[in-house]
Write an enzyme that holds these catalytic residues in place. Sequence first.
Site, PDB file in Angstrom:
ATOM      1  N   GLY A  66     -24.909  68.445  47.051  1.00 47.83           N
ATOM      2  CA  GLY A  66     -25.077  67.199  46.308  1.00 47.83           C
ATOM      3  C   GLY A  66     -24.866  67.377  44.818  1.00 47.83           C
ATOM      4  O   GLY A  66     -25.412  66.619  44.014  1.00 47.83           O
ATOM      5  N   THR A 115     -22.413  66.668  42.976  1.00 47.94           N
ATOM      6  CA  THR A 115     -21.699  65.571  42.306  1.00 47.94           C
ATOM      7  C   THR A 115     -22.573  64.334  42.108  1.00 47.94           C
ATOM      8  O   THR A 115     -22.140  63.363  41.500  1.00 47.94           O
ATOM      9  CB  THR A 115     -20.441  65.161  43.104  1.00 47.94           C
ATOM     10  OG1 THR A 115     -20.845  64.724  44.410  1.00 47.94           O
ATOM     11  CG2 THR A 115     -19.457  66.316  43.225  1.00 47.94           C
ATOM     12  N   ARG A 137     -17.995  67.333  49.270  1.00 48.90           N
ATOM     13  CA  ARG A 137     -17.255  66.820  50.420  1.00 48.90           C
ATOM     14  C   ARG A 137     -15.832  66.495  50.003  1.00 48.90           C
ATOM     15  O   ARG A 137     -15.594  66.004  48.896  1.00 48.90           O
ATOM     16  CB  ARG A 137     -17.933  65.568  50.980  1.00 48.90           C
ATOM     17  CG  ARG A 137     -19.225  65.851  51.711  1.00 48.90           C
ATOM     18  CD  ARG A 137     -19.924  64.568  52.086  1.00 48.90           C
ATOM     19  NE  ARG A 137     -20.310  63.805  50.902  1.00 48.90           N
ATOM     20  CZ  ARG A 137     -20.706  62.542  50.929  1.00 48.90           C
ATOM     21  NH1 ARG A 137     -20.742  61.891  52.069  1.00 48.90           N
ATOM     22  NH2 ARG A 137     -21.050  61.921  49.817  1.00 48.90           N
ATOM     23  N   SER A 167     -10.429  61.603  49.250  1.00 48.33           N
ATOM     24  CA  SER A 167      -9.037  61.313  48.885  1.00 48.33           C
ATOM     25  C   SER A 167      -8.870  61.186  47.379  1.00 48.33           C
ATOM     26  O   SER A 167      -7.768  61.316  46.853  1.00 48.33           O
ATOM     27  CB  SER A 167      -8.553  60.030  49.577  1.00 48.33           C
ATOM     28  OG  SER A 167      -9.384  58.945  49.221  1.00 48.33           O
ATOM     29  N   GLY A 178     -28.094  67.298  48.676  1.00 47.51           N
ATOM     30  CA  GLY A 178     -27.113  66.475  49.382  1.00 47.51           C
ATOM     31  C   GLY A 178     -27.795  65.597  50.417  1.00 47.51           C
ATOM     32  O   GLY A 178     -28.639  66.061  51.173  1.00 47.51           O
ATOM     33  N   GLN A 211     -27.510  61.306  52.466  1.00 47.69           N
ATOM     34  CA  GLN A 211     -27.254  59.864  52.427  1.00 47.69           C
ATOM     35  C   GLN A 211     -28.572  59.300  51.924  1.00 47.69           C
ATOM     36  O   GLN A 211     -29.540  59.195  52.666  1.00 47.69           O
ATOM     37  CB  GLN A 211     -26.911  59.344  53.827  1.00 47.69           C
ATOM     38  CG  GLN A 211     -26.371  57.919  53.867  1.00 47.69           C
ATOM     39  CD  GLN A 211     -27.313  56.871  53.276  1.00 47.69           C
ATOM     40  OE1 GLN A 211     -27.153  56.456  52.120  1.00 47.69           O
ATOM     41  NE2 GLN A 211     -28.315  56.461  54.036  1.00 47.69           N
ATOM     42  N   SER A 212     -28.621  58.953  50.648  1.00 40.07           N
ATOM     43  CA  SER A 212     -29.917  58.717  50.004  1.00 40.07           C
ATOM     44  C   SER A 212     -30.239  57.250  49.749  1.00 40.07           C
ATOM     45  O   SER A 212     -31.239  56.948  49.100  1.00 40.07           O
ATOM     46  CB  SER A 212     -29.977  59.479  48.676  1.00 40.07           C
ATOM     47  OG  SER A 212     -28.945  59.038  47.808  1.00 40.07           O
ATOM     48  N   TYR A 230     -26.028  58.728  61.206  1.00 43.95           N
ATOM     49  CA  TYR A 230     -25.412  59.572  60.176  1.00 43.95           C
ATOM     50  C   TYR A 230     -26.474  60.094  59.209  1.00 43.95           C
ATOM     51  O   TYR A 230     -26.472  61.271  58.829  1.00 43.95           O
ATOM     52  CB  TYR A 230     -24.348  58.776  59.423  1.00 43.95           C
ATOM     53  CG  TYR A 230     -23.760  59.508  58.243  1.00 43.95           C
ATOM     54  CD1 TYR A 230     -22.853  60.551  58.436  1.00 43.95           C
ATOM     55  CD2 TYR A 230     -24.112  59.167  56.940  1.00 43.95           C
ATOM     56  CE1 TYR A 230     -22.318  61.234  57.354  1.00 43.95           C
ATOM     57  CE2 TYR A 230     -23.586  59.840  55.851  1.00 43.95           C
ATOM     58  CZ  TYR A 230     -22.681  60.875  56.063  1.00 43.95           C
ATOM     59  OH  TYR A 230     -22.160  61.549  54.990  1.00 43.95           O
ATOM     60  N   THR A 262     -38.924  63.222  49.305  1.00 43.75           N
ATOM     61  CA  THR A 262     -38.893  61.879  48.724  1.00 43.75           C
ATOM     62  C   THR A 262     -40.206  61.135  48.896  1.00 43.75           C
ATOM     63  O   THR A 262     -40.922  61.330  49.892  1.00 43.75           O
ATOM     64  CB  THR A 262     -37.770  61.056  49.381  1.00 43.75           C
ATOM     65  OG1 THR A 262     -37.888  59.675  48.995  1.00 43.75           O
ATOM     66  CG2 THR A 262     -37.850  61.116  50.899  1.00 43.75           C
ATOM     67  N   GLU A 313     -40.335  58.213  49.733  1.00 48.39           N
ATOM     68  CA  GLU A 313     -40.157  57.313  50.882  1.00 48.39           C
ATOM     69  C   GLU A 313     -40.870  57.843  52.124  1.00 48.39           C
ATOM     70  O   GLU A 313     -41.045  57.106  53.097  1.00 48.39           O
ATOM     71  CB  GLU A 313     -38.672  57.102  51.171  1.00 48.39           C
ATOM     72  CG  GLU A 313     -37.958  56.224  50.151  1.00 48.39           C
ATOM     73  CD  GLU A 313     -38.372  54.758  50.217  1.00 48.39           C
ATOM     74  OE1 GLU A 313     -38.724  54.283  51.310  1.00 48.39           O
ATOM     75  OE2 GLU A 313     -38.356  54.090  49.165  1.00 48.39           O
ATOM     76  N   TYR A 359     -33.948  56.595  56.671  1.00 53.30           N
ATOM     77  CA  TYR A 359     -33.886  57.604  55.608  1.00 53.30           C
ATOM     78  C   TYR A 359     -35.209  58.365  55.513  1.00 53.30           C
ATOM     79  O   TYR A 359     -35.240  59.603  55.511  1.00 53.30           O
ATOM     80  CB  TYR A 359     -33.566  56.928  54.273  1.00 53.30           C
ATOM     81  CG  TYR A 359     -33.725  57.832  53.071  1.00 53.30           C
ATOM     82  CD1 TYR A 359     -32.806  58.850  52.811  1.00 53.30           C
ATOM     83  CD2 TYR A 359     -34.792  57.670  52.191  1.00 53.30           C
ATOM     84  CE1 TYR A 359     -32.955  59.684  51.707  1.00 53.30           C
ATOM     85  CE2 TYR A 359     -34.944  58.492  51.084  1.00 53.30           C
ATOM     86  CZ  TYR A 359     -34.027  59.497  50.847  1.00 53.30           C
ATOM     87  OH  TYR A 359     -34.178  60.322  49.759  1.00 53.30           O
TER      88      TYR A 359
END
Length: 372
Positions: A30, A32, A55, A58, A109, A111-112, A123, A155, A157, A179
Amino acid sequence: MAQAPAKCPSYPGSGDGEMGKLRKVALITGITGQDGSYLAEFLLEKGYEVHGIVRRSSSFNTGRIEHLYKNPQAHIEGNMKLHYGDLTDSTCLVKIINEVKPTEIYNLGAQSHVKISFDLAEYTADVDGVGTLRLLDAIKTCGLINSVKFYQASTSELYGKVQEIPQKETTPFYPRSPYGAAKLYAYWIVVNFREAYNLFAVNGILFNHESPRRGANFVTRKISRSVAKIYLGQLECFSLGNLDAKRDWGHAKDYVEAMWLMLQNDEPEDFVIATGEVHSVREFVEKSFMHIGKTIVWEGKNENEVGRCKETGKVHVTVDLKYYRPTEVDFLQGDCSKAQQKLNWKPRVAFDELVREMVQADVELMRTNPNA
């Protein structure tokens, strides 16, 4: 109780040993993202060799770390090196860890996005939950259990439907999203590796933390971007969800220091990182508009509520039910007493300063690039 006690006898770099003093090599998943970019900066300043997993995309997705290249124009690497990889691919994780042989791994990293996790539940579980296990297993496969320290981005959460106020390390968990549930698995698998294999592994239970580098689809950044556009005459109105959701908001730059401090501790322990202050989404909106010289007054109720500019009479904020979560988390407030006592950490950036920094940065960004 939410937290399991650490019962491990000895760890890399603890005490007077030489381990960890000779090599300072960090691997960041993570890198980036918001936190990854600030952490990379922080570690480079401390003389680390920094490796990041990115990851394949394109288009270049390295905007937040461009300035850390030795030659940003040509993407020539210096003390920061990037590797293509993915938390869903255990083979590549083993390959990268075996090649880099890091002394510290920071798993940021994920899906946050909480709302998106309802649409991408499987996912999110694969990346945020099982992805953490893949990393831990890769450490074991590479024989680095006794030479690496592992930080897991946990987190607030996890607390979801809060069982006590404020929330601390021993507060029971009650996640309210895919999440949160995925991160709950990650939390406990980190505890398990710590206890089963004596891995120096910690969970940083970080409450909401923002910055000008926050992703555009997060509520705080959506507000600061929209307010900047309104100030520049590029937008008149924007929509939000639950205006009365209350959060403990800090600055990401402060929080990455806490991550590092956890791995410098003699013993691996889990820590809550927070400011202890609570503000609503509504307050964030009001403060943001104040920084461009506008006063927002609220009219109506529920989905019919609007935020109107007192000075001009224009409606700048509306409510849209599509931004509500299927199960809301209404109130999060962290108690970081343990981190203050054991890590000597405390937040530096106050709420007002955070909001002002985000709005000012977005005014400059939108002035030069309205489509950013």
